[in-house]
Write a protein that holds these residues in place. Structure first.
Motif: not given
Length: 70
Positions: A13-16, A40-41, A66-68
């Motif tokens: 999932v892209e958006p935090l 995520n970053a 859950i990653a991007n």
């Protein structure tokens, strides 16, 4: 280490904000917060941090990651 008999999902999932929403939704559905990793970053800024999450997931410490695209 021996391979796990079963493994959990890795959800991209892209958006935090969407990652946090999904985490809270899983918690409300009964998944313990400690069994959910965000990748995520912000939560894992270095390669070493990301590796630690991956290793913990492979050991079965997390039910879901859950990653991007970090």
């Amino acid at each position: 280490p021996a391979p796990q008999a079963a493994c959990g999902p890795i959800v991209f999932v892209e958006p935090l904000a969407a990652q946090e929403w999904l985490k809270q939704t899983l918690i409300r559905a009964g998944v313990p917060a400690a069994r959910i990793a965000l990748l995520n970053a912000k939560s894992a800024p270095s390669a070493a941090d990301r590796r630690k999450i991956a290793q913990a997931f492979n050991r079965g410490e997390y039910t879901v990651v859950i990653a991007n695209a970090v």
